[in-house]
Write a protein that holds these residues in place. Structure first.
Motif, PDB file in Angstrom:
ATOM      1  N   UNK A  21     -31.779   7.825  -7.641  1.00 49.25           N
ATOM      2  CA  UNK A  21     -31.107   8.437  -7.272  1.00 49.25           C
ATOM      3  C   UNK A  21     -30.352   8.475  -8.482  1.00 49.25           C
ATOM      4  N   UNK A  22     -30.023   7.681  -9.274  1.00 49.73           N
ATOM      5  CA  UNK A  22     -29.060   7.886  -9.952  1.00 49.73           C
ATOM      6  C   UNK A  22     -29.076   9.155 -11.290  1.00 49.73           C
ATOM      7  N   UNK A  23     -30.293   8.690 -11.240  1.00 48.42           N
ATOM      8  CA  UNK A  23     -31.849   9.659 -12.397  1.00 48.42           C
ATOM      9  C   UNK A  23     -31.961  10.439 -12.264  1.00 48.42           C
ATOM     10  N   UNK A  24     -32.440  10.687 -11.115  1.00 49.63           N
ATOM     11  CA  UNK A  24     -33.789  11.546 -10.383  1.00 49.63           C
ATOM     12  C   UNK A  24     -35.380  12.042 -11.527  1.00 49.63           C
ATOM     13  N   UNK A  25     -35.892  12.172 -11.227  1.00 49.79           N
ATOM     14  CA  UNK A  25     -37.531  12.407 -11.627  1.00 49.79           C
ATOM     15  C   UNK A  25     -37.208  12.252 -12.972  1.00 49.79           C
ATOM     16  N   UNK A  62     -37.332   5.858   2.234  1.00 50.35           N
ATOM     17  CA  UNK A  62     -36.551   5.864   2.572  1.00 50.35           C
ATOM     18  C   UNK A  62     -36.888   7.544   3.541  1.00 50.35           C
ATOM     19  N   UNK A  63     -37.771   8.007   4.128  1.00 50.87           N
ATOM     20  CA  UNK A  63     -37.571   8.818   5.124  1.00 50.87           C
ATOM     21  C   UNK A  63     -38.182   8.343   5.755  1.00 50.87           C
ATOM     22  N   UNK A  64     -38.768   7.208   6.161  1.00 46.65           N
ATOM     23  CA  UNK A  64     -39.514   6.344   6.691  1.00 46.65           C
ATOM     24  C   UNK A  64     -38.197   5.226   7.848  1.00 46.65           C
ATOM     25  N   UNK A  65     -37.074   5.273   6.722  1.00 46.49           N
ATOM     26  CA  UNK A  65     -36.178   4.674   6.965  1.00 46.49           C
ATOM     27  C   UNK A  65     -35.294   5.244   8.139  1.00 46.49           C
ATOM     28  N   UNK A 101     -32.892  13.097  -1.554  1.00 50.19           N
ATOM     29  CA  UNK A 101     -32.885  15.033  -1.581  1.00 50.19           C
ATOM     30  C   UNK A 101     -32.505  15.674  -2.034  1.00 50.19           C
ATOM     31  N   UNK A 102     -31.089  15.559  -3.075  1.00 46.96           N
ATOM     32  CA  UNK A 102     -31.117  16.462  -3.767  1.00 46.96           C
ATOM     33  C   UNK A 102     -31.924  16.567  -4.751  1.00 46.96           C
ATOM     34  N   UNK A 107     -36.544  19.697  -7.636  1.00 47.01           N
ATOM     35  CA  UNK A 107     -38.080  19.971  -8.172  1.00 47.01           C
ATOM     36  C   UNK A 107     -38.305  20.638  -7.951  1.00 47.01           C
ATOM     37  N   UNK A 108     -38.326  20.628  -6.193  1.00 46.35           N
ATOM     38  CA  UNK A 108     -38.903  22.195  -6.026  1.00 46.35           C
ATOM     39  C   UNK A 108     -39.727  23.397  -5.930  1.00 46.35           C
ATOM     40  N   UNK A 109     -40.581  23.187  -6.338  1.00 42.83           N
ATOM     41  CA  UNK A 109     -41.523  24.820  -6.824  1.00 42.83           C
ATOM     42  C   UNK A 109     -41.883  26.065  -6.588  1.00 42.83           C
ATOM     43  N   UNK A 110     -41.613  25.336  -5.044  1.00 38.71           N
ATOM     44  CA  UNK A 110     -42.590  26.367  -3.969  1.00 38.71           C
ATOM     45  C   UNK A 110     -43.391  26.037  -3.166  1.00 38.71           C
TER      46      UNK A 110
END
Length: 197
Positions: A21-25, A62-65, A101-102, A107-110
């Protein structure tokens, strides 16, 4: 003394949530995750395989939570403002989720997102609940249920996505109670619902 695998795995997941969350992947570091968890970083590879899989597990958890904590049924959709208030409360208590999520979006590459079919089904069930509520006359039909659901998600998250814009628009420092009340009023107007805040 036996090693508590479940506790160690959970400590690593908890530390990874904060690190990602703090640093991204790209900015997250396996060594920092191990240090935060108080566990040798080699355990990460043992339990999760690699950094990519660990990020996937963090996001999935986190999505399940949030899906189980704040479900949306047709009955709950009858007060969509209340639902938006619950989302606001969740994001305030757990800001890591929005940040994750951000980072995922950056990181979304399509290609497909992590567990995209399952996530699409979850979103679809919420849209279906809104559609039922619209058919029953408890929600206005001026917006398609997909548009309405997206608007609620976006409005509830915006306070935490760009707090500086919220501060500039509403003036002054953050006031969680006032923000929550504004969100509830806005969503109820959007859905053309009455009711107490």
């Amino acid at each position: 003394m036996a090693w508590d695998t479940a506790r160690t795995r959970q400590a690593l997941l908890d530390a990874a949530v904060d690190e990602f969350a703090e640093h991204g992947f790209d900015g997250a570091r396996i060594e920092r995750i191990g240090t935060r968890a108080g566990v040798n970083k080699e355990r990460i590879y043992q339990y999760f395989g690699n950094k990519q899989r660990l990020f996937g597990q963090v996001l999935e958890t986190e999505l399940e939570r949030i899906a189980t904590t704040i479900p949306l049924t047709a009955e709950q959709a009858e007060d969509l403002g209340h639902y938006a208030g619950l989302l606001y409360d969740y994001h305030r208590a757990r800001p890591q989720f929005i940040r994750l999520l951000h980072w995922e979006g950056l990181q979304d590459r399509g290609g497909p997102a992590l567990k995209e079919p399952e996530r699409t089904a979850t979103y679809g069930s919420r849209v279906a609940a809104l559609a039922r509520t619209q058919r029953d006359g408890a929600l206005d039909t001026g917006l398609r249920p997909e548009e309405l659901f997206y608007a609620v998600l976006a409005l509830a998250a915006w306070w935490f996505t760009v707090p500086q814009a919220v501060r500039m628009i509403f003036g002054g420092p953050s006031d969680p109670e006032a923000e929550r009340a504004s969100l509830i009023r806005l969503v109820r107007r959007l859905a053309r619902q009455g009711g107490p805040e």
